[in-house]
Design an enzyme around this catalytic site. Structure first.
Site, PDB file in Angstrom:
ATOM      1  N   ASP A  38      -1.918   5.608  -6.310  1.00 26.18           N
ATOM      2  CA  ASP A  38      -1.926   5.007  -4.977  1.00 26.18           C
ATOM      3  C   ASP A  38      -2.829   5.872  -4.103  1.00 26.18           C
ATOM      4  O   ASP A  38      -2.443   6.959  -3.665  1.00 26.18           O
ATOM      5  CB  ASP A  38      -0.484   4.979  -4.448  1.00 26.18           C
ATOM      6  CG  ASP A  38      -0.386   4.473  -3.020  1.00 26.18           C
ATOM      7  OD1 ASP A  38      -1.409   4.464  -2.314  1.00 26.18           O
ATOM      8  OD2 ASP A  38       0.729   4.104  -2.603  1.00 26.18           O
ATOM      9  N   LYS A  60      -5.827   0.878   4.008  1.00 27.89           N
ATOM     10  CA  LYS A  60      -6.080   1.733   5.180  1.00 27.89           C
ATOM     11  C   LYS A  60      -7.548   1.799   5.603  1.00 27.89           C
ATOM     12  O   LYS A  60      -8.036   0.903   6.266  1.00 27.89           O
ATOM     13  CB  LYS A  60      -5.491   3.119   4.948  1.00 27.89           C
ATOM     14  CG  LYS A  60      -3.962   3.098   5.023  1.00 27.89           C
ATOM     15  CD  LYS A  60      -3.394   4.456   5.291  1.00 27.89           C
ATOM     16  CE  LYS A  60      -1.883   4.468   5.330  1.00 27.89           C
ATOM     17  NZ  LYS A  60      -1.318   4.126   6.620  1.00 27.89           N
ATOM     18  N   PHE A  68       5.719   7.543  -0.956  1.00 29.90           N
ATOM     19  CA  PHE A  68       5.722   6.372  -0.077  1.00 29.90           C
ATOM     20  C   PHE A  68       4.686   5.386  -0.593  1.00 29.90           C
ATOM     21  O   PHE A  68       3.524   5.731  -0.742  1.00 29.90           O
ATOM     22  CB  PHE A  68       5.409   6.738   1.380  1.00 29.90           C
ATOM     23  CG  PHE A  68       5.498   5.538   2.286  1.00 29.90           C
ATOM     24  CD1 PHE A  68       6.726   5.098   2.768  1.00 29.90           C
ATOM     25  CD2 PHE A  68       4.362   4.817   2.631  1.00 29.90           C
ATOM     26  CE1 PHE A  68       6.821   3.968   3.569  1.00 29.90           C
ATOM     27  CE2 PHE A  68       4.449   3.686   3.431  1.00 29.90           C
ATOM     28  CZ  PHE A  68       5.680   3.263   3.909  1.00 29.90           C
TER      29      PHE A  68
HETATM   30  C1  LIG Z   1       0.251   6.132   0.096  1.00 31.49           C
HETATM   31  C2  LIG Z   1       0.585   4.850   0.803  1.00 31.49           C
HETATM   32  N1  LIG Z   1       0.826   3.756   0.083  1.00 31.49           N
HETATM   33  C3  LIG Z   1       1.126   2.579   0.672  1.00 31.49           C
HETATM   34  C4  LIG Z   1       1.201   2.470   2.048  1.00 31.49           C
HETATM   35  C5  LIG Z   1       1.543   1.141   2.674  1.00 31.49           C
HETATM   36  O1  LIG Z   1       0.422   0.597   3.273  1.00 31.49           O
HETATM   37  P1  LIG Z   1       0.600  -0.616   4.321  1.00 31.49           P
HETATM   38  O2  LIG Z   1       1.304  -0.088   5.507  1.00 31.49           O
HETATM   39  O3  LIG Z   1      -0.821  -1.048   4.591  1.00 31.49           O
HETATM   40  O4  LIG Z   1       1.377  -1.688   3.618  1.00 31.49           O
HETATM   41  C6  LIG Z   1       0.957   3.598   2.825  1.00 31.49           C
HETATM   42  C7  LIG Z   1       1.067   3.525   4.304  1.00 31.49           C
HETATM   43  O5  LIG Z   1       1.260   4.485   4.988  1.00 31.49           O
HETATM   44  C8  LIG Z   1       0.645   4.819   2.197  1.00 31.49           C
HETATM   45  O6  LIG Z   1       0.420   5.935   2.899  1.00 31.49           O
END
Ligand SMILES: Cc1ncc(COP(=O)(O)O)c(C=O)c1O
Length: 399
Positions: A225, A254, A140
């Site tokens: 990520d 986050k 994700f």
């Molecule tokens: C690993 C990861 N990358 C990207 C995101 C996306 O972040 P945002 O919701 O701030 O766009 C999330 C959100 O849960 C995530 O867990």
């Protein structure tokens, strides 16, 4: 009629139907506890989806935000921003050194990373044919078109095609599949050190090191990520620190400002050259308000030894969940995770358990359908973890 009912009715009329919201309006918080507008208390093991690492209603964070808001809250990146530079100085002391681009969310940070990688291959290395991204099943990375295009879960992608082309998905943790996939068309590999939304999935030992080695050997970039795993959530500032490897690009969001929207994309010395004035931008990115909050969070992590605390209480949570998994078999299968990112894996849909726990004053979330996720504020105490696990246990005795 409860105090929140008219408000919820209005929300249902006016807000888009893109969230499965619980019929609750949170009114205030302190540490790991939230109260809704009807006065009901909740023990929060979600931290706003792994965001509020200092907990709720933190006086120091509130003061840092208020002070910056009173002085200067936004200027754009047409000028240098003191708080953003101080934040960059603080981040540069962590385990990744390079240059930084600030934005407002995780998806934006990944979007910037994908763009930087493409431009690095095309412009800096003169390899415009290296366009392919290798991403992972069950990953994700966010909801924007680019981030979604490298997200390996069909339910998020459905109905949004055509997405960005030249993305190939391979199984996470399978070194042989990576060896076969990474080639002379690969621009970059994008991975989470621990797949969080996918269900708290840890790769086998040595896997990230092998990805690092393969990318290096085959001249592809490695993007990690760390949006959910970073900023101390797994007990080190970056999860990759446990793996004795360093990526080319890392993304954060986050927990970075403890709940004020901010994202960051950091790239190593050679790679960062791909962006020049005008290549990429964000109006709000790293503005004084968000940067001041993030700077305060950086200081609090060190002053309160939140990394050490996270390792300590995370181990406590991990073993409590392992015992619970054992006790409640066959409903539960196992517990897995690291630091304060832990999951209890169920033998079916975990959603009803989260609903029942909420009715008993415990906030949890679902990851990957069958996993109940614990991602509490990093300031959580052992007593609060014990209380949360006891409530979950009582729910499991019933369902
Ligand atoms: C690993 C990861 N990358 C990207 C995101 C996306 O972040 P945002 O919701 O701030 O766009 C999330 C959100 O849960 C995530 O867990």
């Amino acid at each position: 009629m409860s105090a929140s009912e008219p408000l919820i009715a209005s929300g249902q009329k006016l807000l888009m139907n893109n969230y499965g919201r619980a019929p609750i309006v949170m009114a205030r918080g302190e540490g790991c506890v939230l109260w809704d507008s009807d006065g009901q208390r909740y023990l929060d093991m979600t931290a706003g989806i792994a965001v509020c690492i200092l907990g709720h209603g933190h006086p120091g964070l509130a003061q840092a935000i208020a002070q910056q808001a009173g002085r200067l809250h936004h200027t754009s990146n047409l000028y240098y921003i003191e708080a953003q530079i101080r934040l960059a100085e603080a981040l540069a002391k962590r385990a990744f050194s390079g240059k930084m681009f600030f934005c407002n969310s995780g998806a934006e940070a990944n979007e910037a990373a994908l763009k930087l990688a493409r431009r690095y291959q095309a412009v800096v290395r003169g390899k415009p044919n290296r366009v392919e991204f290798i991403a992972f099943e069950d990953s994700f990375h966010g909801r924007t078109m680019g981030a979604l295009s490298v997200t390996g879960q069909g339910k998020y992608r459905q109905g949004f095609g055509p997405l960005v082309p030249d993305v190939r998905f391979i199984p996470f943790g399978d070194a042989e599949a990576a060896r076969k996939a990474i080639g002379d068309r690969t621009c970059a590999v994008i991975a989470e050190p621990i797949q969080a939304e996918g269900g708290i999935i840890l790769p086998p030992p040595g896997y990230l090191q092998e990805l690092r080695r393969l990318c290096h050997e085959r001249e592809a970039l490695l993007i990690l990520d760390e949006i959910q795993t970073g900023v101390g959530r797994t007990g080190t500032f970056y999860a990759f620190e446990k793996e004795a490897m360093v990526p080319d690009i890392v993304t954060l969001a986050k927990g970075l400002a403890g709940g004020v929207p901010i994202g960051a994309m950091l790239a190593g010395p050679e790679v960062e050259r791909a962006f020049e004035p005008g290549s990429h931008a964000s109006t709000f990115g790293g503005n004084p308000l968000a940067s001041a909050a993030a700077l305060y969070v950086q200081q609090a992590i060190d002053e309160q030894d939140l990394l050490g605390h996270c390792q300590d209480v995370g181990a406590h949570l991990g073993s409590a969940l392992a015992r619970l998994a054992e006790r409640r078999r066959p409903k539960t299968r196992l517990a897995r995770g690291r630091g304060l990112l832990q999951g209890l894996v169920f033998d079916g849909d975990a959603t009803p358990v989260v609903g029942k726990a909420r009715d008993r004053g415990l906030l949890l979330s679902v990851a990957g359908g069958q996993v109940v996720r614990f991602a509490p504020p990093l300031v959580v105490g052992r007593d609060e973890i014990d209380e949360a696990v006891a409530i979950l246990d009582s729910v499991l005795a019933e369902v």
